[in-house]
Each structure stands twice: as C-alpha cells, then as structure tokens.
Write an enzyme that holds these catalytic residues in place. Structure first.
Site, short mmCIF file in Angstrom:
data_model
loop_
_atom_site.label_atom_id
_atom_site.label_comp_id
_atom_site.label_asym_id
_atom_site.label_seq_id
_atom_site.Cartn_x
_atom_site.Cartn_y
_atom_site.Cartn_z
CB ALA A 48 60.98 47.31 56.96
CG ASP A 49 58.03 47.29 63.15
OD1 ASP A 49 57.47 46.18 63.13
OD2 ASP A 49 57.67 48.24 63.87
CB THR A 50 54.84 49.08 58.67
OG1 THR A 50 55.82 49.07 57.64
CG2 THR A 50 53.80 50.15 58.33
N GLY B 136 59.92 52.03 59.92
CA GLY B 136 61.34 52.11 60.22
C GLY B 136 62.06 51.09 59.37
#
Length: 199
Positions: free
Chosen positions: A78-80, A115
């Site tokens: 994930a990437d925030t 994402g």
C-alpha cells in the site's frame, strides 16, 4: 471451509514497515508476516494523485516476484498520500515543513488516498480509496504542541488521525477512517475474500 480457516493456509505478506498498517491488519484477524523490499517511491509529473498511489503500491507488490511463484503466497502492499488543492503532501522533511503543511490543512478540507495492491502469482488486484477530511482552525500553539509531542515526520501530510490532532482537530470525515490511518481494511478484507473464493 470457512474463510478464516482458508486464510491460515496462505502465507500472507504485508509489504510495509508501518506500525499502523500492522495494527489494522492484525485487528481484522488476518494472519500475516511483515517482509520488506527496497522500492522507489518516486513518481513522474503528469500522474493523477490516485495513479501515484497505485503505481507505488504495484511496484511494492511486484518486488516480491520470487515469493509469488508460490501459489499459497499473497502480498499486500500500500501507499498513502495526502492531497490538498491538487498538491500531494508527502512525508515532511522536518519541523518547518511539517508546520507549513498543518498550517495549510488548518480550517480546510483535504483528501487522503491509499493505493493498495494485493498480489497472488500473476494476479494483481489494485485499487484505491479516497477519504475527505476537514480540520477546524488550528492555532499555532496547537500545531507546535502536536509537532513537539508526536513528531509526525513519518506521516504523509504531517499528521496521524489516530493521534491527538485527529481527536481534537478533525471536524468532519467522509469515507473510510481506516484509509486515513493508512490501510482501508474494509476493502482489503473484501478483496481477500473474493480472491480466495476464486482460487
């Protein structure tokens, strides 16, 4: 076989060093282990914010190509990011940049986008979640107190909603709360159920 029994037969890898993602996934009852790979979080201009998160999450999951040769392995990456007025606010370089970011967010609405990419062999399920967050007006003293006590320099947008500033400063949230923490667990859980049911 029930879903939770099925989960136990998989080696689920969380590709993140985030303690917040760790706690969220553990609280959802999903068995997993943490494994890290060095991947670039750089991106080129021209991408929409949600495209940035998807690209980086996919890159993180793809780094586990060898592990994904095993049909019993699932990778969650994930990437925030925080987006204010179409500008991405990444992790601050230090105190001054963090204070500048929080001053921008004060009294305004911004968006948190995560994402996520769930990888199984050659099947990559990638999606994103967007949550709208509004801060009340924050005084300079409040911002200084938060930065001195919590030092949120490892957080996009310079804040953690689960910390003091979230409890006292957030006046409205629309969308997934866990997404703002760092992982939209509701969606991850449903995607895992769908993935495993189809195997």
């Amino acid at each position: 076989m029930q879903f939770f029994d099925q989960l136990k037969s998989f080696d689920i890898i969380l590709a993140s060093k985030s303690a917040r993602r760790y706690d969220l996934l553990a609280s959802a009852g999903i068995p997993f282990r943490v494994l890290l790979r060095d991947t670039s979080e750089e991106y080129h201009d021209g991408l929409q914010p949600h495209e940035v998160t998807l690209m980086i999450a996919y890159r993180k999951a793809l780094a586990f190509g060898n592990e994904l040769l095993n049909e019993k392995t699932i990778v969650i990456a994930a990437d925030t990011i925080v987006v204010f007025q179409e500008k991405i606010l990444n992790k601050p370089a230090g105190y001054e940049q963090a204070k500048e970011m929080l001053s921008l967010l004060s009294g305004n609405t911004h968006h948190v986008i995560t994402g996520v990419c769930i990888g199984h062999k050659t099947n990559f399920r990638c999606f994103h979640e967007t949550t709208s967050v509004r801060f009340r007006e924050l005084s300079e003293q409040e911002i200084d107190f938060y930065l001195a006590k919590f030092r949120p320099y490892d957080k996009a947008g310079s804040y953690g909603i689960q910390e003091w500033i979230g409890l006292t400063g957030v006046s409205r949230i629309e969308g997934s709360y866990t997404n703002v923490v760092g992982l939209p667990v509701e969606r991850v859980f449903e995607e895992l159920k769908s993935l495993i049911a189809g195997l």
